[in-house]
Motif scaffolding. Structure first.
Motif, PDB file in Angstrom:
ATOM      1  N   LEU A 439       0.913  -1.251   0.024  1.00  0.00           N
ATOM      2  CA  LEU A 439       0.007   0.175  -0.015  1.00  0.00           C
ATOM      3  C   LEU A 439       0.973   1.312   0.001  1.00  0.00           C
ATOM      4  O   LEU A 439       0.601   2.311  -0.601  1.00  0.00           O
ATOM      5  N   GLU A 440       2.038   1.150   0.771  1.00  0.00           N
ATOM      6  CA  GLU A 440       3.009   2.216   0.858  1.00  0.00           C
ATOM      7  C   GLU A 440       3.385   2.618  -0.778  1.00  0.00           C
ATOM      8  O   GLU A 440       3.852   3.432  -1.014  1.00  0.00           O
ATOM      9  N   GLY A 441       3.736   1.414  -1.323  1.00  0.00           N
ATOM     10  CA  GLY A 441       4.443   1.328  -2.256  1.00  0.00           C
ATOM     11  C   GLY A 441       3.519   2.101  -3.723  1.00  0.00           C
ATOM     12  O   GLY A 441       4.046   2.867  -4.398  1.00  0.00           O
ATOM     13  N   MET A 442       2.187   1.888  -3.447  1.00  0.00           N
ATOM     14  CA  MET A 442       1.462   2.476  -4.361  1.00  0.00           C
ATOM     15  C   MET A 442       1.335   4.184  -4.046  1.00  0.00           C
ATOM     16  O   MET A 442       1.604   4.734  -5.200  1.00  0.00           O
ATOM     17  N   PHE A 443       1.583   4.717  -2.980  1.00  0.00           N
ATOM     18  CA  PHE A 443       1.872   6.002  -2.739  1.00  0.00           C
ATOM     19  C   PHE A 443       2.806   6.543  -3.337  1.00  0.00           C
ATOM     20  O   PHE A 443       3.239   7.669  -3.827  1.00  0.00           O
ATOM     21  N   LYS A 444       4.092   5.800  -3.078  1.00  0.00           N
ATOM     22  CA  LYS A 444       5.352   5.965  -3.547  1.00  0.00           C
ATOM     23  C   LYS A 444       5.484   6.106  -5.026  1.00  0.00           C
ATOM     24  O   LYS A 444       5.548   7.088  -5.836  1.00  0.00           O
ATOM     25  N   ASP A 445       4.818   5.302  -5.724  1.00  0.00           N
ATOM     26  CA  ASP A 445       4.580   5.320  -7.192  1.00  0.00           C
ATOM     27  C   ASP A 445       3.791   6.492  -7.652  1.00  0.00           C
ATOM     28  O   ASP A 445       4.252   7.045  -8.556  1.00  0.00           O
ATOM     29  N   MET A 446       2.664   6.976  -6.943  1.00  0.00           N
ATOM     30  CA  MET A 446       2.136   8.157  -7.454  1.00  0.00           C
ATOM     31  C   MET A 446       2.891   9.376  -7.051  1.00  0.00           C
ATOM     32  O   MET A 446       2.844  10.259  -8.055  1.00  0.00           O
ATOM     33  N   GLU A 447       3.934   9.377  -6.121  1.00  0.00           N
ATOM     34  CA  GLU A 447       4.609  10.658  -5.814  1.00  0.00           C
ATOM     35  C   GLU A 447       5.839  10.603  -7.013  1.00  0.00           C
ATOM     36  O   GLU A 447       6.189  11.549  -7.607  1.00  0.00           O
ATOM     37  N   LEU A 448       6.231   9.276  -7.306  1.00  0.00           N
ATOM     38  CA  LEU A 448       7.701   9.294  -8.314  1.00  0.00           C
ATOM     39  C   LEU A 448       6.934   9.846  -9.664  1.00  0.00           C
ATOM     40  O   LEU A 448       7.557  10.320 -10.452  1.00  0.00           O
ATOM     41  N   SER A 449       5.556   9.277 -10.055  1.00  0.00           N
ATOM     42  CA  SER A 449       5.077   9.484 -11.181  1.00  0.00           C
ATOM     43  C   SER A 449       4.998  11.069 -11.436  1.00  0.00           C
ATOM     44  O   SER A 449       5.022  11.454 -12.245  1.00  0.00           O
ATOM     45  N   LYS A 450       4.601  11.969 -10.480  1.00  0.00           N
ATOM     46  CA  LYS A 450       4.686  13.482 -10.509  1.00  0.00           C
ATOM     47  C   LYS A 450       5.851  14.113 -10.796  1.00  0.00           C
ATOM     48  O   LYS A 450       6.075  14.793 -11.701  1.00  0.00           O
ATOM     49  N   ASP A 451       6.963  13.549  -9.976  1.00  0.00           N
ATOM     50  CA  ASP A 451       8.318  13.843 -10.746  1.00  0.00           C
ATOM     51  C   ASP A 451       8.712  13.611 -12.047  1.00  0.00           C
ATOM     52  O   ASP A 451       9.133  14.325 -12.725  1.00  0.00           O
ATOM     53  N   GLY A 479       4.047  -5.162  -8.843  1.00  0.00           N
ATOM     54  CA  GLY A 479       3.785  -5.967  -7.381  1.00  0.00           C
ATOM     55  C   GLY A 479       2.970  -5.140  -6.529  1.00  0.00           C
ATOM     56  O   GLY A 479       2.278  -5.877  -5.524  1.00  0.00           O
ATOM     57  N   TYR A 480       3.036  -3.964  -6.807  1.00  0.00           N
ATOM     58  CA  TYR A 480       2.175  -2.961  -5.462  1.00  0.00           C
ATOM     59  C   TYR A 480       0.729  -2.955  -5.787  1.00  0.00           C
ATOM     60  O   TYR A 480      -0.103  -3.128  -4.779  1.00  0.00           O
ATOM     61  N   TRP A 481       0.303  -3.060  -7.161  1.00  0.00           N
ATOM     62  CA  TRP A 481      -1.282  -2.637  -7.532  1.00  0.00           C
ATOM     63  C   TRP A 481      -2.032  -4.011  -7.793  1.00  0.00           C
ATOM     64  O   TRP A 481      -1.351  -5.067  -7.795  1.00  0.00           O
ATOM     65  N   PRO A 482      -3.147  -3.616  -7.611  1.00  0.00           N
ATOM     66  CA  PRO A 482      -4.120  -4.905  -8.122  1.00  0.00           C
ATOM     67  C   PRO A 482      -3.780  -5.194  -9.476  1.00  0.00           C
ATOM     68  O   PRO A 482      -3.204  -4.537 -10.224  1.00  0.00           O
TER      69      PRO A 482
END
Length: 707
Positions: A439-451, A479-482
């Protein structure tokens, strides 16, 4: 010598006259000081023994004469008043006589420890000749008991009379054997009958208030006229007859109603009363636990209530917490029993409560949830976590929570990032870092995507052919997402070209990675011109593909649109339904109707009107189908099998050889989800078939690890 004897005789006669006058309540001829001096003179003549003896005899003769007044048989109340008058007179006379013979009392009597004092002699004589008379004692006790029974029946009685007479029995040291034993027997008889009668006649709240009132009345009697030593046996008798004998009946008849109706006052009273009776609280505890299991079991076990299950559970938990804290005095045993009961009933129906709790959290964290402020939302999440703790299959919750979180993050539907992170930290605190890592990985992906998008925009500005389309991409670590089913659709050439540009840009920075586009998750903002003027349409990628076709032609059939876009049939019908049958109808459907049928034709609605400039056209949400739910649950089940396999191998690798029972016991300690022994056996058989372990040739219940 003769003179001394004559003096002594005369003095004694004078004293005897004075005593007689006191006893007969007539005036004394002599001065009290003179009489006191006479006693002192006699004592100095060494005639104290004779004086004491003669005084006792005079007193005894007088007391004996009093018995005759009790031989008549007036009413019991008259008898008690006569008895009390006699006692009061006797006490007053004894005090007076003692004051005259004080010197004798303080010298001769004090020096002879075997002799009772003048006061004690008076008590002894009254006890021996009046109170110990069987008829007198019997009548006195009967009279007192009659008065007490009348008072218990609501009549007004002379309490000072009762206080005086019971004080007399206490002073004469006959209170226990002459009165208390009979009083307690009568009390038991009265309340045994009353308890049985009222349990039939009254409802439980009324009965409880009656018991409390009766206990208050009896305590008041102890303060007013009964001896203090009677308090414990008296209250114990009342509690036993009104409560102890009816505990189960009271709880069977009324506890459910009191809890259903949230009768805080009566529940508090019930707890207070039961805490006084031996074995009361354990019985109440059992009924309380059973009530929670039954009531909660109905909430969880009724599929028709699934829609409101979580809210009902939260309300029920609040209600039971309130009862435990306000009515049951925060008793730890009751609080623990409540937790056990919740854990028991919530896991009677596997998986479903976990799934519905995840969906409930989603409804609260989704944008558009105007119900709560941030503080209220935080409170709701805290309450949800309490219910979540009771669930055994937390992996089911994780699977559904992850699916919903993904939707919120990708469509930008999250109400508040702070609330999302707060929920994540609660889950991490409750279940550990491993539980929330994806779940934390999903948030990291969203932040990295912004960058990445900031860098991509700079990259696009340096391109020789800038695009008219502004592309935003979210890069999701698989691996993080459904798991999303890939769907091939036909994108416009300009979109395909832009995808390729992004792919070159991204792989240039991250070589060796593979990008797989997910059209089902895409959305876009389209500029459109109607008669009314320009509008912006906020739509999904599938809606975009359909609408862009109307740049090329005026009317298309369902089949033509399907061929051009490549969208799967069910998905396409829902997409067209949202564009032609919803609130914002930017397409016209021919023939009209709510559902999209084969052969339907669609054209652009140039007359479309809307008060807003930017209009969000929601995709018709397919209600989560049974298949989807089953597939999510099956994925959880599959994950569990992998976890069981890994745990078995881990244990066998460490232990090398282990019996079946010990292995199963070790697995129960390590696995964090509910599992049946039969399922464990299947996984062990599967590992034996795959040569991870083997059975002992001589003892089939023994396993060996195969290196």
């Amino acid at each position: 010598m003769a003179l001394t004897e004559t003096y002594t005789e005369d003095t004694w006669l004078k004293l005897r006259d004075a005593v007689g006058a006191i006893q007969n309540s007539t005036s004394i001829k002599y001065n009290l000081e003179e009489l006191y001096q006479a006693v002192e003179n006699l004592c100095s003549y060494k005639v104290s023994p004779m004086l004491y003896k003669q005084l006792r005899q005079v007193c005894e003769d007088h007391v004996q004469a009093q018995i005759h007044q009790f031989r008549e048989y007036p009413s019991l109340l008259s008898f008690l008043k006569r008895m009390n008058r006699c006692w009061q007179d006797h006490c007053r006379q004894t005090i007076m006589i003692r004051s005259i013979f004080l010197f004798l009392d303080r010298t001769y009597v004090l020096q002879n420890s075997l002799l009772p004092s003048i006061w004690d002699t008076g008590l002894e004589l009254f006890r021996t000749h009046i109170v110990s008379d069987s008829m007198v004692q019997s009548r006195a006790v009967e009279g007192i008991l009659e008065q007490i029974e009348r008072e218990r029946n609501g009549e007004t009685v002379d309490r000072s009379l009762l206080r005086s007479l019971l004080g007399m029995l206490s002073d004469l040291q006959v209170y226990k054997e002459s009165f208390e034993q009979r009083f307690l027997v009568e009390t038991e008889r009265l309340y045994a009958a009353e308890g049985q009668r009222l349990m039939l006649e009254r409802d439980v709240p009324e009965y409880l208030h009656h018991v409390a009132r009766r206990l208050d009345e009896e305590n008041d009697r102890i303060i007013s006229y009964l001896d203090q030593s009677t308090q414990k046996p008296l209250i114990s008798t009342v509690e036993k007859q009104l409560l102890g004998e009816h505990m189960t009946a009271i709880l069977q008849k009324g506890l459910c109603t009191l809890l259903d109706e949230n009768r805080v006052t009566e529940l508090t009273l019930l707890y207070q009363l039961f805490s006084k009776v031996k074995g009361g609280l354990p019985v109440l505890l059992q009924f309380w636990r059973d009530y929670i299991k039954n009531f909660g079991g109905e909430i969880v076990g009724s599929p028709e209530k699934d829609k409101d299950m979580v809210q009902e559970l939260l309300d029920f938990k609040d209600k039971m917490d309130n009862v435990a804290h306000r009515c049951f005095q925060r008793n730890e045993t009751f609080i623990n029993a409540m937790k056990e009961a919740f854990e028991s009933f919530i896991n009677k129906r596997p998986n479903k409560p976990a799934e519905l709790i995840a969906k409930y959290v989603d409804s609260k964290l989704r944008a558009g949830n105007k119900e709560a402020t941030e503080e209220e939302l935080e409170r709701i999440l805290d309450k949800i976590m309490i219910i979540f703790r009771f669930i055994h299959g937390k992996d089911v919750f994780e699977a559904f929570y992850k699916k919903d979180l993904a939707k919120r993050l990708l469509v930008g539907k999250s109400a508040s990032v702070d609330a999302e992170k707060s929920m994540l930290s609660k889950l991490k605190h409750e279940c550990g870092a491993a539980f929330t890592s994806k779940l934390e990985g999903m948030f990291k992906d969203m932040e990295l995507s912004k960058d990445i998008m900031i860098q991509f925009k700079q990259y696009m500005q340096n391109q020789s052919e800038p695009s008219n389309i502004e592309l935003t991409v979210n890069i999701l670590t698989m691996g993080y997402w459904p798991t999303y089913t890939p769907m091939e659709v036909h994108l416009p050439a300009e979109m395909v070209k832009l995808q390729e540009v992004f792919k070159m840009f991204y792989l240039g920075k991250h070589s060796g990675r593979k990008l797989q586009w997910q059209p089902t998750l895409g959305h876009a903002v389209l500029k459109a011109e109607f008669k009314e003027g320009k509008k912006e349409l906020q739509v999904s990628l599938f809606q975009t593909l359909v609408l862009l076709m109307f740049n090329e032609g005026e009317e298309f059939t369902l089949e033509e649109i399907q061929t051009a876009t490549g969208i799967e049939d069910g998905e396409l019908r829902r997409t067209l339904q949202s564009l032609a049958c919803g609130k914002a109808r930017v397409l016209n459907k021919n023939p009209r109707g709510k559902d999209v049928e084969d052969g339907d034709r669609f054209n652009f609605n140039n007359d479309f009107k809307h008060k807003l400039f930017r209009i969000k056209i929601n995709q018709i949400q397919m209600k989560e189908t049974v298949e989807e739910q089953v597939s999510t649950t099956e994925r959880v089940f599959q994950d569990r099998q992998y976890q069981i396999d890994a745990a078995v191998v881990r244990i066998m690798k460490m232990r090398k050889t282990l019996s079946h029972n010990l292995l199963v016991s070790e697995l129960y300690n390590q696995l964090k989800f509910p599992v049946k022994p039969g399922d464990l056996k299947k996984r062990i058989e599967s590992l034996i078939d795959r040569d991870y372990m083997e059975r002992d040739k001589e003892s089939p219940n023994q396993y060996h690890y195969v290196a």
